[in-house]
Scaffold this active site. Structure first.
Site, short mmCIF file in Angstrom:
data_model
loop_
_atom_site.label_atom_id
_atom_site.label_comp_id
_atom_site.label_asym_id
_atom_site.label_seq_id
_atom_site.Cartn_x
_atom_site.Cartn_y
_atom_site.Cartn_z
N ASN A 281 29.68 -3.64 -61.35
CA ASN A 281 30.59 -4.52 -60.61
C ASN A 281 29.82 -5.62 -59.90
O ASN A 281 30.36 -6.68 -59.62
CB ASN A 281 31.37 -3.72 -59.55
CG ASN A 281 32.61 -3.09 -60.14
OD1 ASN A 281 33.14 -3.55 -61.15
ND2 ASN A 281 33.09 -2.04 -59.51
N ARG B 84 42.26 -5.93 -45.25
CA ARG B 84 42.68 -5.91 -46.65
C ARG B 84 43.83 -4.94 -46.88
O ARG B 84 44.75 -5.22 -47.64
CB ARG B 84 41.49 -5.54 -47.53
CG ARG B 84 40.47 -6.64 -47.57
CD ARG B 84 39.25 -6.30 -48.38
NE ARG B 84 38.54 -7.54 -48.71
CZ ARG B 84 37.52 -7.61 -49.54
NH1 ARG B 84 37.08 -6.53 -50.16
NH2 ARG B 84 36.94 -8.75 -49.80
N HIS C 23 38.17 -1.21 -54.72
CA HIS C 23 36.95 -0.56 -54.20
C HIS C 23 37.30 0.84 -53.76
O HIS C 23 38.40 1.09 -53.26
CB HIS C 23 36.44 -1.37 -53.00
CG HIS C 23 35.16 -0.88 -52.40
ND1 HIS C 23 33.93 -1.33 -52.79
CD2 HIS C 23 34.92 0.03 -51.43
CE1 HIS C 23 32.98 -0.74 -52.09
NE2 HIS C 23 33.56 0.11 -51.26
N GLY D 9 32.16 -11.53 -55.92
CA GLY D 9 32.52 -12.88 -55.47
C GLY D 9 31.48 -13.53 -54.59
O GLY D 9 31.81 -14.44 -53.82
C1 LIG Z 1 35.34 -8.42 -59.13
C2 LIG Z 1 34.70 -7.88 -57.89
C3 LIG Z 1 34.32 -8.76 -56.89
C4 LIG Z 1 33.70 -8.25 -55.74
N1 LIG Z 1 33.27 -9.13 -54.80
C5 LIG Z 1 32.61 -8.67 -53.72
C6 LIG Z 1 32.03 -9.56 -52.79
O1 LIG Z 1 32.09 -10.79 -52.96
N2 LIG Z 1 31.40 -9.02 -51.70
C7 LIG Z 1 31.31 -7.68 -51.49
O2 LIG Z 1 30.73 -7.27 -50.49
N3 LIG Z 1 31.82 -6.82 -52.39
C8 LIG Z 1 32.44 -7.27 -53.50
N4 LIG Z 1 32.91 -6.39 -54.42
C9 LIG Z 1 32.55 -4.97 -54.29
C10 LIG Z 1 31.09 -4.80 -54.71
O3 LIG Z 1 30.79 -5.74 -55.70
C11 LIG Z 1 30.83 -3.39 -55.24
O4 LIG Z 1 31.18 -2.45 -54.27
C12 LIG Z 1 29.36 -3.23 -55.59
O5 LIG Z 1 28.93 -4.23 -56.49
C13 LIG Z 1 29.04 -1.85 -56.17
O6 LIG Z 1 27.66 -1.82 -56.43
P1 LIG Z 1 26.99 -0.50 -57.03
O7 LIG Z 1 25.60 -0.84 -57.33
O8 LIG Z 1 27.30 0.63 -56.15
O9 LIG Z 1 27.81 -0.27 -58.36
P2 LIG Z 1 27.82 -1.18 -59.68
O10 LIG Z 1 27.34 -2.54 -59.42
O11 LIG Z 1 29.18 -1.03 -60.26
O12 LIG Z 1 26.74 -0.47 -60.60
C14 LIG Z 1 26.89 0.85 -61.05
C15 LIG Z 1 26.24 0.94 -62.42
O13 LIG Z 1 26.14 2.31 -62.80
C16 LIG Z 1 26.46 2.41 -64.18
N5 LIG Z 1 26.86 3.78 -64.47
C17 LIG Z 1 28.00 4.40 -64.09
N6 LIG Z 1 28.00 5.67 -64.53
C18 LIG Z 1 26.83 5.85 -65.21
C19 LIG Z 1 26.28 6.95 -65.90
N7 LIG Z 1 26.91 8.12 -66.03
N8 LIG Z 1 25.06 6.81 -66.47
C20 LIG Z 1 24.40 5.60 -66.40
N9 LIG Z 1 24.91 4.53 -65.76
C21 LIG Z 1 26.11 4.66 -65.16
C22 LIG Z 1 27.57 1.39 -64.34
O14 LIG Z 1 27.78 1.05 -65.68
C23 LIG Z 1 27.06 0.25 -63.48
O15 LIG Z 1 26.25 -0.63 -64.21
C24 LIG Z 1 33.52 -6.86 -55.58
C25 LIG Z 1 33.92 -5.99 -56.58
C26 LIG Z 1 34.50 -6.49 -57.73
C27 LIG Z 1 34.90 -5.53 -58.81
#
Ligand SMILES: Cc1cc2nc3c(=O)[nH]c(=O)nc-3n(C[C@H](O)[C@H](O)[C@H](O)COP(=O)(O)OP(=O)(O)OC[C@H]3O[C@@H](n4cnc5c(N)ncnc54)[C@H](O)[C@@H]3O)c2cc1C
Length: 648
Positions: free
Chosen positions: A190, A476, A585, A195
């Site tokens: 994500n 939100r 989220h 954004g």
């Molecule tokens: C469209 C969008 C816009 C957003 N904009 C904002 C913003 O502007 N500001 C803000 O603060 N937040 C924003 N958010 C929220 C924020 O982006 C997310 O909470 C955050 O990016 C999550 O980061 P993460 O590293 O935890 O997960 P992710 O970035 O989702 O990464 C997790 C990774 O783990 C991988 N994965 C999952 N399961 C497995 C598995 N079993 N084995 C191997 N790999 C696996 C996935 O494929 C993924 O690549 C937004 C969310 C979205 C969807």
């Protein structure tokens, strides 16, 4: 030549050299010699054309009897900034997976679909079974062995999104050899689609923001709130009061902010369900994390804005669009460490391995290969949230009406895998019922693409009757609940040329207003009445809504209790874009302590196991402030990587 080299390395068992090549797993064709795809083509080169965002896309696809060998873009007319990633990634994903079932690039859906359709049109001429190619699991049958089936590293990270890549960089910086597992065919999760909004108190940049009476009233309201919910709140109230008094006495320019004010708003905005010690880590370290990312090459603008639901102008903007800056910075760092870091794409972690109460590794599966990886120092779960897992949403949701058919802003991989794996070995889960919806989904897809708001202060919302109906600067959850109560749960975002001084100015999802209007996803009018007629709302109502909003700007308040104001909407052309509720989220997840160690159901640390990012719970409480997640995932990811690397 590259195919010969690959096979030679493989035969000679030169694993280390092979790793160097295969870590660049997106290089088209490397996978081709690993095995036959089981597909049948008439060898040759074929052209195919399909509609993209800005016109036709023509591709030239070369195949041999069993594989897609290369894809060339012959011509296209899509906007480079929006479509570049799609043109970079999609042909490579099709080739590396030997499939048409590849993910589209968020924010560039039209270009993505256009490329896939143009390749499909070309392949139709090759006689291949298109339905089989479309249904084919990416990479199926491509038995590519990147490392040995039972390799080990100091630190194993699951998930190559924001939290995972930050954990990997930080682990490497602390001396670790790292293996990163990513189940999709590309990094980013994500985070790459986000954004851009990153919250941190940052007096230097915030000196340029004007402070209004409404801002002052917000501070007074929270620091005088009584009774306080906890000693943490009392302590924050006292600290913020002192800091604010000093700020006023100093006559400094700009808007007041501090880590403690950020903490107080985060705690209050999450209904006091966030854990104080984790909120302290988030708000206390987010500026240092921004600077750490910068030290690794990430570029930031000096803009300060307020993303939806952030409640305060402390949102920072990277130079690169969407979340590409975060991911590219970390990937660039990691790809330069090929002797110490391996990233395995298309490799899904399936089960944690526990020996004598300690997590020692993880089982994983890739097309044609099952792995067992050992983490000698620590394993970091960074798999993101579960907004794209309908069953899991249904299981835990208590806050919203049925979410079964709700759309989501998330990528398809946000299925809660890490949460499920951790719970299976006894990890405690917290706040799982808190699922964040936004009132900002695209009516067709639920994605954030097409959202025309540039910042909270500079737009208002109307329903299908053209009436304002909520405090558009609020939380939100409150905003989404208000939207659900409107006809068809549908609203229009209204702004003017101050948000888009030229038609080429882009929104936070890298789309210009001109492109959105041309695609029928936004509307423009030289008068409020013309805009009303284009979006089909009563002109008198939209005029009244605009006048009410502008009166609120002048007064600094309105009947909805809105607290963030900046400009009147009175500079044509006026713009409108439609939005609906969408799942965004998941605040709940794996319980961690301030060192990101995972906690079990008895409140004990699970040795060897760390978690960071949206896979964790307990930071945001019942409602996450907009812009706090990207700060959270990089801050806790960085901590997790360092702690795992330094563990004994
Ligand atoms: C469209 C969008 C816009 C957003 N904009 C904002 C913003 O502007 N500001 C803000 O603060 N937040 C924003 N958010 C929220 C924020 O982006 C997310 O909470 C955050 O990016 C999550 O980061 P993460 O590293 O935890 O997960 P992710 O970035 O989702 O990464 C997790 C990774 O783990 C991988 N994965 C999952 N399961 C497995 C598995 N079993 N084995 C191997 N790999 C696996 C996935 O494929 C993924 O690549 C937004 C969310 C979205 C969807």
């Amino acid at each position: 030549m590259i195919f010969d080299k690959f096979c030679w390395f493989k035969e000679k068992g030169m694993k280390r050299i092979l790793l160097k090549i295969l870590t660049l797993a997106l290089i088209a064709g490397i996978f081709a010699c690993a095995s036959s795809s089981g597909l049948k083509f008439n060898p040759g080169t074929y052209q195919g054309t399909a509609a993209g965002f800005g016109g036709d896309i023509t591709t030239e696809v070369t195949v041999d009897a069993g594989r897609i060998l290369s894809i060339k873009i012959v011509s296209q007319n899509d906007t480079p900034e929006i479509s570049k990633e799609a043109f970079d990634r999609i042909p490579k994903a099709i080739i590396s997976g030997q499939t048409l079932a590849v993910d589209t690039v968020s924010g560039a859906t039209f270009s993505s679909d256009g490329i896939i359709n143009a390749v499909t049109a070309a392949l139709q001429k090759s006689g291949v079974d298109i339905a089989a190619l479309k249904n084919r699991k990416p990479g199926a049958g491509e038995a590519v062995q990147l490392v040995s089936k039972s390799d080990s590293a100091d630190v194993v990270v699951i998930g190559a999104g924001g939290a995972g890549l930050s954990a990997a960089v930080s682990a490497h910086q602390n001396g670790a050899k790292v293996i990163i597992l990513e189940k999709m065919t590309k990094a980013g999760g994500n985070t790459i689609n986000c954004g851009t909004a990153y919250n941190t108190a940052d007096p230097a940049r915030q000196a340029a923001v004007s402070m209004t009476d409404a801002h002052r009233a917000s501070i007074q309201q929270l620091i005088t709130k009584s009774p306080a919910h906890s000693p943490f709140e009392t302590e924050l109230q006292q600290t913020v009061k002192k800091q604010y008094d000093e700020f006023v006495a100093s006559g400094k320019p700009g808007i007041f902010d501090s880590p403690e004010w950020h903490m107080l708003q985060t705690y209050n905005g999450g209904d006091y369900l966030g854990k104080p010690e984790l909120i302290r880590v988030l708000a206390g370290n987010s500026l240092a994390t921004l600077e750490w990312l910068q030290s690794n090459g990430m570029e930031w603008t000096n803009d300060i804005w307020t993303v939806l639901g952030a409640l305060w102008p402390r949102t920072h903007r990277p130079v690169k669009p969407l979340g590409t800056g975060f991911i590219e910075t970390n990937l660039k760092y990691l790809e330069a460490q090929k002797d110490r870091v391996v990233i395995l794409y298309d490799t899904k972690a399936t089960e944690l391995i526990v020996q004598n109460g300690r997590v020692t590794g993880v089982k994983a599966t890739a097309p044609g290969v099952d792995y067992t990886f050992t983490a000698t120092k620590g394993l970091v779960i960074a798999t993101g949230g579960f907004s794209a897992n309908k069953e899991m949403r249904q299981k835990f949701n208590t806050q919203w009406p049925n979410l079964d058919n709700a759309s989501s802003t998330n990528h398809t991989g946000a299925t809660g895998d890490g949460i499920i794996m951790a719970e299976a070995i006894g990890a405690n889960l917290v706040g799982m019922e808190w699922i964040q919806l936004l009132p900002m989904g695209d009516p067709k897809t639920g994605s954030l693409s097409g959202n025309i708001e540039q910042g909270v202060e500079d737009r208002f919302f109307v329903n299908k009757n053209g009436d304002r109906f909520m405090n558009e600067a609020g939380r939100r959850d409150d905003m989404t609940k208000a939207l659900f109560a409107q006809p068809d749960a549908w609203m229009w975002v209204i702004c003017d040329s101050q948000s888009y001084p030229t038609p080429q100015v882009k929104n936070n999802f890298n789309e210009s207003i001109e492109e959105l209007i041309n695609a029928g996803r936004a509307f423009g009018g030289n008068t409020i009445e013309e805009l009303a007629s284009k979006i089909g709302v009563p002109a008198a109502n939209l005029r009244k809504a605009t006048d009410d909003f502008n009166a609120g700007v002048a007064a600094g308040k309105d009947s909805f209790g809105r607290s963030l104001w900046r400009i009147k909407i009175d500079k044509p052309p006026y713009y409108a874009g439609a939005r609906i509720p969408t799942v965004h989220h998941t605040m709940g997840g794996i319980e961690i302590n301030t060192d990101t160690q995972v906690i079990n159901k008895s409140g004990q640390i699970i040795p060897g196991l760390y978690a960071a990012g949206e896979a964790t719970g307990g930071i945001h409480g019942a409602n996450r402030l907009g812009g706090n997640a990207v700060a959270d995932i990089h801050t806790f990811g960085r901590i997790a990587g360092a702690n795992a690397a330094l563990a004994r």
